[in-house]
Each structure stands twice: as structure tokens, then as C-alpha cells.
Write an enzyme that holds these catalytic residues in place. Structure first.
Site, short mmCIF file in Angstrom:
data_model
loop_
_atom_site.label_atom_id
_atom_site.label_comp_id
_atom_site.label_asym_id
_atom_site.label_seq_id
_atom_site.Cartn_x
_atom_site.Cartn_y
_atom_site.Cartn_z
CG ASP A 278 -4.25 59.93 -25.87
OD1 ASP A 278 -4.80 59.53 -24.81
OD2 ASP A 278 -3.03 60.09 -25.97
CD1 TRP A 279 -9.34 59.15 -20.93
CD2 TRP A 279 -8.60 58.01 -22.67
NE1 TRP A 279 -9.78 57.86 -20.81
CE2 TRP A 279 -9.34 57.14 -21.87
CE3 TRP A 279 -8.03 57.50 -23.85
CZ2 TRP A 279 -9.53 55.78 -22.18
CZ3 TRP A 279 -8.22 56.16 -24.16
CH2 TRP A 279 -8.96 55.33 -23.34
#
Length: 870
Positions: A278-279
Site C-alpha cells: 500500500d502507499w
């Protein structure tokens, strides 16, 4: 298994300091699992792996590492942009949110949210919605769609992102995810199943310099039977990518949890695609690499200012391979997995390039917005990708509408009914439908939650628009307080619109930081009081609720004036016409609840409450185990306000003529798994340092992330490979590929798990006076002779009829697989059937608390008019 205190290796791969992670409660295991299994051993991916391996064998070190990470946040058109390998024909890959439509663009469809799609209980609609979403992402030039979401599962009713998924049951989530994946990938877009795993609240999810992310502590059986179940079905559907979660599991961050990525996902579930972070969820360099992470997004480090242009991978990955910290085969497998997914979806054949810019709505702008100085150009081409997707969105919105209560048949409305409409949720946001960044407000009609899972509205067909289009006789009071001038009349029908919102943690809305902390499970904006005030003045009140999940109805549910309650969930752009079709009886409502509605928040176990501030790493221990949502209510003998699966119609249905047929004979354990096939083979020699040198006369963009090293850096890294100082590999590390666990053998696990054990047919008849659709829900009850603790009933399949005219019938076919009758045995690490010759009850009905038709596996017969098991 012993409790493994995994190593958290610092992100600088040379001279790394080793930190011990925070302790978790005794008994919760994050065991080491190495090495990362190579992909390509299943026949259905073999051709794509062949193509990928031909490229990888011809790529330089820097070309390979360039494909494994993003070029930096806000450093390209898309929310995520990989590097490229143009010499071998691979462009930058565009990654873009989100699960309900293309985020931050134009001329797109804002589809109903996942929770709305789940409420349809319609497999065909779930697939059609997936196809339409895929067509829009392809039309915008997106290679990798960041959806669907099946985690959060919805364990916590106040969890901020539950609405992105399909419901609080693993089977409902599994069908929603798998059918969406099949639809999205049918048009060549790589789908991303997320978030692996147990990311059940937003607060404290992320690691930072001052605090580790929350640790979700759960036992192996619960992990397999609840949270991993929809991921297994998603992998079985051939998903190209899986995104790991921000949080830790049993103390080990998901981004470097080798048991989750290497052990469960890549080996046991046979996942053939690539794993992305995920970011800013990646918290280390080498350790995340060894644990099986294949792609870092958006490429930047989580612990340093983004403006500095630092990365855990890119140039550091090149360095780590040159100095021997990362085995060459780990990089080769990561790149092969990425390219195999690219080929598997046919993206090498005339795939469009991005024609939008997630950073701006302007036609022209900087190509790299985060750069100090950026070249400019055309960044938005305003390509219309909507096609006929509004119709699909409207169908989903309409068929999700769930009628909970309808006293005196106040619904459907008469065509000439005189209406008084209350509540700001009935009309568009007066500031503009896209005035709040990522829908980070609850103002006007609530069509979706907020955060990265949102999309811009091309328009909002509000309920008021719907009343206008109908030519309804209505008066609208656009306020959340009861007005003094509504002039009630005995012939009026009052319709009250109320809402409850939530979203992602980076935005706080009305003191709710993603999760519903301030609002709890109450309606927002004075909703309870508004309903009570209206009910005090009007004799016939209809309540329409737009909500992300469960809300408490008790303050007003039993008031004599409240005749009807509809949950319209999160309808996206099509909130108006879809609702009118149900309110006026063009169609009968056919949605069913994808979660339980409690009478009080205290009806839930304490363990599913949000975890607040804790010194050190926050600990969230899943002591309720398997007993989430309706499983808990049934075990605790707590009667909810409305049960999971509840939904009324304007007509009535009967279930009859059920039959059960044994298909595949069962054994206590599955047949032996198939052996792994061959995987691509590459040289394991460390490449020459020159493969990572900067190209001559290259024009660098400030803060853009590159995979090259200065010559001295590359040469020194290569020298370090021959030094006596070696990288401190984590406990249990090995670089020897294994045969895989017994429970594996194909995408999704041992293929025998999905053999149909019993097929069930049932005739559904419309016994009422209006056309309508019915949902047949099938729940399994384990034999009373079983000594294994299992929930009383568990959803295992469902089917929805077509529209049945009064007096007509349709035969539905459902099935129960070996896995549906199995439990996860933590000792043998396999799925077992606890009582092979036991009498499993296969219960059929239209709600989890209205099951009166039972098929028994022992006698092979079915009987109606049975006492519901709950």
C-alpha cells in the site's frame, strides 16, 4: 510453532541496524517462511511466464529494479507509476484507485460502493459491475486497478473502510471479490485484491518514526476460515496483483511478514501475480524483499520527507543486489511476476497509455508535479469512458435497496401521493458534488464514503432529482432540523433522508478520523431527532438511510408513525432514479443486508471495538475468533434488530421441492496436492556493476526516483559482495525452494478443496401479487457429533432469481464444496472434515434467521417447515 520475534531490518541495506519488534500477547505467531516461492508453476500462467522470462533474461539490473517500484508520489499522471524498461518494450505501468471507479478523473462513472454491490446478493450484477469498472480503467489507460477490496472484512462495525468491501461474511466477500476480478480482468486490466490482511480499523494503521502500526493478533484458524477466505477465492479467480495492508499481523508488519506473503499467499494459495505495498506501507528494504514483496508504491520511503526523493528500493535495490544482500533470483522472480501479469492480461497488445492526470483537472500542467522544476505538457485528454455504465450503476443501486420494514404496505407509494421530504441527504451537496477532496465530507446525498476508494461524480442524480423526474407532488425541507412550517396533513406521507459516513484515515470528517469514533453507530446530522420530530407530526413516515454500515435504529424504529425503513446503502451517482423505481413500485425491492443490524453497540463483543491510543505498538487481539457479525449474535443468543441477510419485498416467495445430490465422495483430508510445475530459471550470478551505472548525459528530474547508481557507488557495492561482512538475514532464512504445503497445489489452494460435495436445487415461487426477485441463501450447520467448535450456521452459497411474475417459479441451483464442510486444522496445517459421515445440515431461506428448509447430507433428503436453527 514457536513465537517468532521477526527482525525489523533498517532500510539502509549496508551497515543495517537490527531492531526487535514489539512483543505481542503470548500464542500469536508470525513464523518465518523463506524463501519467497518462485511463480510460474501453474499451467494457466505458463505462457505468460514464458514470455516474461524471455524478457527478464535480457534485462539489465537497473531495468529490473526500475519495474519494481514507483517513481515517487506525484511524479507522474497516475497515483502510482512504475519505472519502465523501454529497451525491451515495457512502458511505465499506471496504477490507479479505486474499487468503485477511476479516482480523480473526469468523464467516468461513480459506481455504487462495494457494500452496495454486496447488498444485491446478485452474482451476475457483481460481474457486470466489474466488467464496466474494468472498461473505464482500460479506457483511461490504467494498467493496474487498485481494487477490489475484501479486507477490511467488517469485523468492526465502526471500521472506516468496511464500505469498500462487500459485507461482513467471508463468502459474500469472496463472491464479490472474485466476480469483480473476473469482470475487471476480462477486458485486460490487472485487478488488485486488497488489503492483505486483517486491516480492520483506520486509526494507528500506519508505521511512522514515532510509532509502529497497529498489530492485528489472530490465531491461525481464524485467519484461514475468515480473513483469508476471500483472498483464496480471489487468487483462484486469477487475480494479477495483491496489495498488502499497512498494519502488522501478530507483530510483524504486513509489508515484510514472510508468513503472510511467502507462506500463505504465494505458497499455500499458489498466487502467481505480484505483491505490492500500500502507499508508503513499506518500512524496510531488504527484509521486505526477502519476505516476498514484489512492488513498492509509490516508491518513496515512509520515514523521511518525501521531498528528499529517497527510496527503500530503486537505486537501493540495485545496490542490495550488487552487494549480495538480496539474492539475484528474488529480484528476477519479482520482475517476472510483474511482467507475467502484464502478459496474462494481454497488455502487450495495443493497450492504451494514460490519458488523464490524477493530480489536476486542467488540460495542461507539470508532468511531474512534485518536482521542483518540471517539464509541462498536455496531461488530461478528457476521454469519456462512461459508455452505458450508468445503466449498470443504476441496476446495482436499485437492486441493493433493502426494505427492512413496511407496515400497512405504506410502500410502494401511490402515484399521486402528497409527500413531505426532510433531510439534507435528499439533495446534492450545495457547495458542489465534488467540492470535497476525495469526498471528504458528508454534505448532501451520501453516495460513497471518503478516501482513496472514492471517485469524482460526473453528476449526482439525487433523490430530489428523482422526485422531480417523477412529477411527484412534494415539498422539500432541505434541513436536518424539523421545520416549523411543514404544515402536516393527514394525507401526507413524510420521507426522511438520513445518513452515516466513514472513510480513510488521512481525512477527518466531523471529528471522525476515518473510523466512526465521534459518531459511533448513530446517524449523522441530528438524524435520530429529525426522524422522531417528523414522526411526532406525521402519521406515515418512510425513512431512507444512506450508510456505510450498521447504524442503531432503536430511538425511532418502533414509533407508530414510522411505517417503512429502506437502506439505500451507498448508491454512487445513481441515487435518485434507482430509489424512485423502488419507492413507486416499478420494481420490488430485492436487496438484503450484508451485515447484521444490532439493537445496541453493546450487543457486539468488546474485542471488536476500536483500539485507542496505547504506548508502543497498539495491540488489537481478535479474541472473538470466528465469532464475527451474525456468528457472534447467534452464539451469544442476542436477537439483533435485523439479521444478516434480511430483506423484504413487495411480494412473497415460497421455497419448495428442494433436492440434494452427493457429487464428490468425501474423505477426512483432501487428496494429495498436485506437485508444482517448473518455474523460470535464471543465472544466480551477481550482475556486473556496470548494469547499474547512470547513462551518460542523462537529464535527471529532481526527486524522481531512479534505479541507477553513481559509478563509485555501484563499484563499491560490488566489492562489498566479496567482503567478510554479510547481510544479517532474518531467523529461519533459507534460499532453497520448497515443494509447498499440503494445503496448496493450485491458485486458491489444493484444487480438491473446491470439488463440489453436494449440489442442491430449490424451487422459488412468487406467491404474492407483484413481480419480484428472491434470494436463496444457503448456510451450513456442522453435525452435532462434531467436537470442533464451529459457528451454528455459516453462509456458503447464494443465488438470486430473475424477476418472477406472480404465480411463476424458478429453480435455483446451489452447491457446497469440500472446503465449505471443512475446518482449518492448526496442527496438520490442512483443511479437514471433522465428521466425514456426519449429518451436515444445509439450510435454505431468505435470511440468516429465516431458514426453514433443511437438506441433510446423511439421508440425502430435504424437508420444509423446519425450525430455524437460529
Amino acid at each position: 510453532m514457536h513465537l517468532f520475534l521477526a527482525l525489523c531490518i533498517s532500510t539502509i541495506v549496508t551497515g543495517a541496524a537490527i531492531e526487535q519488534r514489539d512483543a505481542v500477547p503470548p500464542g500469536y505467531v508470525a513464523a518465518p517462511y523463506y524463501p519467497a516461492p518462485h511463480g510460474g508453476w501453474t499451467s494457466d500462467w505458463s505462457e505468460s511466464y514464458r514470455k516474461a522470462s524471455l524478457l527478464v533474461s535480457n534485462m539489465t539490473l537497473a531495468e529490473k529494479t526500475n519495474l519494481t517500484a514507483g517513481t515517487g508520489i506525484f511524479m507522474g499522471r497516475c497515483v502510482g507509476n512504475t519505472g519502465s524498461a523501454l529497451r525491451v518494450g515495457i512502458p511505465q505501468l499506471c496504477l490507479q484507485d479505486g474499487p468503485l471507479g477511476v479516482r480523480n478523473t473526469d468523464h467516468n462513472t461513480a459506481f455504487p460502493a462495494g457494500i452496495t454491490a454486496g447488498a444485491t446478493w446478485d452474482k451476475d450484477l457483481l460481474y457486470r459491475r466489474g466488467v464496466a469498472i474494468g472498461e473505464e480503467f482500460r479506457g483511461k489507460g490504467v494498467n493496474i486497478h487498485l481494487g477490489p477490496s475484501v479486507g477490511a472484512l467488517g469485523r468492526k462495525p465502526r471500521g472506516g473502510r468496511n464500505w469498500e468491501g462487500f459485507g461482513s461474511d467471508p463468502v459474500l466477500q469472496a463472491y464479490g471479490g472474485a466476480l469483480s476480478i473476473k469482470g475487471i480482468q476480462s477486458v485486460g486490466v490487472i485487478a488488485t485484491l486488497k488489503h492483505l490482511i486483517a486491516n480492520e480499523q483506520e486509526m494507528y494503521r500506519m508505521y511512522s518514526l514515532v510509532k509502529p502500526g497497529i498489530s492485528s493478533n489472530l490465531d491461525d484458524r481464524t485467519l484461514h476460515e475468515l480473513y483469508l477466505w476471500p483472498f483464496a477465492e480471489g487468487v483462484r479467480s486469477g487475480v494479477g496483483s495483491v496489495m498488502i495492508a499497512y498494519n502488522a499481523v501478530n507483530g510483524s508488519a504486513c509489508s515484510q511478514n514472510s508468513y503472510l506473503i511467502n507462506g500463505l499467499l504465494k505458497d499455500e494459495l499458489g498466487f502467481q501475480g505480484f505483491v505490492m505495498s500500500d502507499w508508503l506501507a513499506q518500512i524496510s528494504g531488504v527484509s521486505s524483499t526477502l519476505a516476498g514483496l514484489d512492488m513498492s508504491m509509490p516508491g518513496d520511503r515512509h520515514d523521511l520527507p518525501i521531498v528528499l526523493g529517497n527510496s527503500y528500493w530503486m537505486f537501493e535495490y540495485s545496490r542490495a543486489v550488487l552487494n549480495g544482500s538480496v539474492p539475484v533470483d528474488r529480484l528476477d522472480d519479482a520482475v517476472t511476476r510483474i511482467l507475467a501479469a502484464y502478459f496474462q492480461m494481454g497488455q502487450d497488445q495495443n493497450y492504451p497509455r494514460p490519458n488523464f492526470d490524477t493530480n489536476t483537472q486542467d488540460a495542461e500542467g507539470p508532468l511531474y508535479p512534485a518536482a521542483l522544476i518540471s517539464p509541462r505538457g498536455i496531461v488530461n485528454e478528457f476521454v469519456d469512458v462512461q459508455a452505458n455504465h450508468a445503466e449498470i450503476a443504476r441496476d446495482v443501486s436499485r437492486d441493493a435497496i433493502t426494505l427492512l420494514k413496511n407496515q400497512n404496505n405504506v410502500l410502494p407509494l401511490r402515484r399521486n401521493a402528497t409527500l413531505k421530504v426532510f433531510g439534507t441527504d435528499a439533495e446534492k451537496n450545495p457547495d458542489g458534488i465534488n467540492s470535497c477532496n476525495d469526498q471528504g465530507c458528508n454534505k448532501g446525498t451520501l453516495g460513497m464514503g471518503w478516501g482513496s476508494g472514492s471517485a469524482r461524480y460526473p453528476y449526482m442524480d439525487s433523490p430530489i432529482d428523482g422526485f422531480k423526474a417523477r412529477g411527484a407532488t412534494y415539498q422539500f425541507f432541505n434541513t436536518d432540523s424539523f421545520p416549523s412550517n411543514s404544515n402536516p396533513s393527514p394525507n401526507d406521507t413524510a420521507i426522511v433522508f438520513v445518513s452515516a459516513d466513514s472513510g480513510e484515515n488521512y481525512i477527518t470528517v466531523e471529528n471522525n478520523p476515518g473510523d466512526r469514533t465521534s459518531s459511533n453507530l448513530n446517524l449523522w446530522h441530528n438524524g435520530d431527532k429529525l426522524i422522531k420530530d417528523v414522526a411526532a407530526k406525521y402519521a406515515n413516515v418512510v425513512v431512507v438511510v444512506h450508510t456505510v454500515g450498521p447504524v442503531i435504529l432503536e430511538e425511532w424504529h418502533d414509533l407508530p408513525a414510522v411505517k417503512a425503513i429502506l437502506f439505500a446503502h451507498l448508491p454512487g451517482q445513481e441515487a435518485g432514479a434507482s430509489l424512485m423505481q423502488v419507492l413507486y413500485g416499478d420494481v420490488s425491492p430485492s436487496g438484503h443486508l450484508p451485515y447484521t443490524l444490532p439493537k445496541s453497540e453493546s450487543d457486539y463483543p468488546q474485542s471488536v471495538s476500536l483500539v485507542g491510543y496505547q504506548i508502543g505498538q497498539p495491540q488489537d487481539t481478535f479474541t472473538e475468533g470466528l465469532y464475527v457479525d451474525y456468528r457472534h449474535f447467534n452464539k451469544a443468543k442476542v436477537t439483533p434488530r435485523y439479521a444478516f441477510g434480511h430483506g423484504l419485498s413487495y411480494t412473497t416467495f415460497a421455497y419448495s421441492n428442494a433436492t440434494i445430490t452427493a457429487v464428490t465422495p468425501l474423505t477426512a483430508t483432501p487428496p494429495t496436492r498436485p506437485a508444482k510445475g517448473e518455474t523460470p530459471s535464471y543465472s544466480t550470478a551477481i550482475p556486473p556493476a556496470s548494469e547499474a551505472y547512470w547513462p551518460e548525459n542523462f537529464n535527471r528530474i529532481w526527486r524522481y526516483l531512479y534505479s541507477w547508481l553513481d559509478k563509485n557507488d555501484a563499484d563499491n557495492a560490488a566489492k562489498a559482495a566479496n567482503s567478510t561482512t554479510k547481510y544479517p538475514y532474518p531467523e529461519g532464512y533459507s534460499n532453497v525452494q520448497g515443494p509447498g504445503p499440503q494445503a496448496g497445489g493450485a491458485q486458491g489452494g489444493n484444487p480438491a478443496l473446491f470439488d463440489v460435495a453436494y449440489s442442491i436445487s430449490v424451487t422459488v415461487s412468487n406467491t404474492g401479487s407483484r413481480p419480484g426477485k428472491a434470494v436463496a441463501q444457503l448456510y451450513v450447520q456442522f453435525p452435532s457429533t462434531s467436537t470442533v467448535d464451529t459457528p451454528i450456521i455459516q453462509l456458503r452459497d447464494f443465488e438470486k432469481t430473475s424477476t418472477l411474475a406472480p404465480g411463476t417459479s424458478q429453480t435455483l441451483n446451489l452447491r457446497v464444496t469440500r472446503k465449505d464442510l471443512s475446518v482449518w486444522d492448526v496442527v496438520s496445517q490442512n483443511w479437514i472434515i471433522p465428521v466425514v459421515d456426519g449429518d451436515y445440515g444445509l439450510w435454505l431461506g431468505d435470511s440468516s434467521d429465516a431458514l426453514h428448509l433443511r437438506c441433510g447430507t446423511a439421508r440425502g433428503s430435504c424437508a420444509g417447515e423446519q425450525t430455524s436453527p437460529v
